[in-house]
Scaffold this active site. Structure first.
Site, PDB file in Angstrom:
ATOM      1  N   ARG A 235       0.854  -1.193   0.000  1.00  0.00           N
ATOM      2  CA  ARG A 235       0.000   0.000   0.000  1.00  0.00           C
ATOM      3  C   ARG A 235       0.889   1.242   0.000  1.00  0.00           C
ATOM      4  NH1 ARG A 235      -3.393  -2.869  -1.495  1.00  0.00           N
ATOM      5  NH2 ARG A 235      -5.495  -3.226  -0.670  1.00  0.00           N
ATOM      6  N   GLU A 264      -3.436   7.474  -4.773  1.00  0.00           N
ATOM      7  CA  GLU A 264      -3.634   6.772  -6.047  1.00  0.00           C
ATOM      8  C   GLU A 264      -4.852   7.368  -6.736  1.00  0.00           C
ATOM      9  OE1 GLU A 264      -3.795   2.507  -5.743  1.00  0.00           O
ATOM     10  OE2 GLU A 264      -1.841   2.442  -4.795  1.00  0.00           O
ATOM     11  N   HIS A 283      -0.771  -0.022  -9.668  1.00  0.00           N
ATOM     12  CA  HIS A 283      -1.445  -0.974  -8.761  1.00  0.00           C
ATOM     13  C   HIS A 283      -1.980  -2.192  -9.533  1.00  0.00           C
ATOM     14  CE1 HIS A 283      -3.643  -1.154  -4.623  1.00  0.00           C
ATOM     15  NE2 HIS A 283      -3.294  -2.368  -5.042  1.00  0.00           N
TER      16      HIS A 283
HETATM   17  C1  DGY Z   1      -5.163  -6.276  -2.747  1.00  0.00           C
HETATM   18  O1  DGY Z   1      -5.749  -7.341  -2.994  1.00  0.00           O
HETATM   19  O2  DGY Z   1      -5.190  -5.757  -1.636  1.00  0.00           O
HETATM   20  C2  DGY Z   1      -4.394  -5.661  -3.866  1.00  0.00           C
HETATM   21  O3  DGY Z   1      -3.832  -4.469  -3.543  1.00  0.00           O
HETATM   22  C3  DGY Z   1      -5.266  -5.561  -5.109  1.00  0.00           C
HETATM   23  O4  DGY Z   1      -5.159  -6.780  -5.685  1.00  0.00           O
END
Ligand code: DGY
Length: 322
Positions: A235, A264, A283
């Site tokens: 993240r 983002e 992402h």
């Molecule tokens: C998640 O699953 O948390 C990813 O960031 C998106 O696939």
């Protein structure tokens, strides 16, 4: 038959699981559902299948009096106010496991791309700069035989470690509960500081919580080797992005690769986008056809189970069942 809102288009197989016994409303546009539309939709919904781009907070829950279950198409759920859902006895599903290998693949793609300057090299050729072979052209750092520091040896961290074994990397980790798994992977525990100081590659695999926000800031970047690479496929807010920009610009570390940014999408004018030693992708960690289908199916099964009064296959707020 319950009314379900699905906030983005997902695979037909996943939708068919939902449609079997329920009335399904899908936001068909290729952008997140605007907040007002979402609030209006949940007012009539008993089930919500949402994305990490949807904010599931008190205000949303207040406008959803019939809501009985939330199912997120992601393993991470930092966009969901878990405590508020639990207080309303609403289980929150998520999709761990099915995306670990895809995210680990992308993590390795980024390790290789940054260490061996693949994106810079492609840009160099395209812009017509390639005059001749040269012994000093675009020198990077070896991945094979190097030291990998994994912060968060959970499912995805372990999948990264399995790949690293094939590159004969020494594997160190900080954080993660399964010491048997660590032993099986030959991964050695380290304090955060020792891991940052020793690693050639530092890869982040922890969830975003108040405790992990800006886990990597100026102080931590100072501890890393000048030849080290930082990878983030978890993240964006785990890294203080301004501090990272300074460290990359001053070449305090060799390079960074980010699949996730803060915010983002990252604004196109952000100076970090101009740096040659930083690779940023949008992402896409779990973005393979097979994985996204598996995530959709699992999210659908979680939601259907909860609407049938059964436990979800994967619940983020397990305490809701106590
Ligand atoms: C998640 O699953 O948390 C990813 O960031 C998106 O696939």
């Amino acid at each position: 038959m319950s009314v379900i809102t699905v906030t983005r288009q997902i695979s037909e197989r996943a939708l068919n699981i939902l449609r079997k016994d329920h009335e399904v409303h899908i936001w068909e546009e290729d952008r997140p559902m605007p907040r007002m539309n979402l609030l209006r939709a949940v007012a009539e919904s008993e089930g919500l299948l949402c994305m990490l781009t949807d904010k599931i907070d008190e205000a949303l829950l207040d406008s959803a009096p019939k809501l009985r279950a939330v199912s997120q198409l992601a393993v991470g759920f930092d966009n969901v106010d878990l405590a508020a859902c639990t207080a309303r006895k609403i289980p929150v599903g998520h999709t761990p496991g099915v995306l670990s290998e895809a995210v680990a693949d992308l993590t390795f793609a980024l390790i290789l791309a940054t260490a061996r300057r693949v994106i810079e090299g492609a840009r160099y050729v395209r812009s017509g700069l390639w005059g001749t072979w040269s012994p000093g052209l675009l020198l990077g750092h070896d991945v094979y035989g190097s030291k990998l520091g994994i912060i968060g040896l959970g499912r995805i961290g372990q999948a990264v470690a399995r790949r690293a074994a094939g590159f004969n990397m020494k594997i160190m980790y900080h954080g993660g509960r399964d010491s048997d798994a660590a032993r099986a992977l030959n991964a050695e525990p380290r304090s955060m500081e020792a891991l940052l100081r020793e690693s050639d590659f530092v890869s982040l695999h922890v969830p975003l919580t108040p405790a992990t926000q800006h886990l990597i800031g100026a102080r931590e970047l100072e501890m890393m080797k000048a030849t080290a690479v930082l990878i983030n496929t978890a993240r964006g807010p785990l890294i203080d992005q301004k501090a990272l920009y300074e460290a990359l610009k001053e070449q305090k570390i060799f390079a960074a690769a980010l699949d996730v940014t803060d915010p983002e999408p990252i604004h196109v004018d952000e100076p970090i986008l101009q740096l040659d030693n930083c690779v940023i992708v949008p992402h896409i960690g779990s973005a393979s056809v097979r994985t996204r289908e598996a995530m959709g199916i699992l999210a659908a099964k979680n939601l259907v189970a909860a609407l049938n009064g059964e436990p979800m296959l994967h619940t983020a707020n397990q305490e809701v069942y106590l």
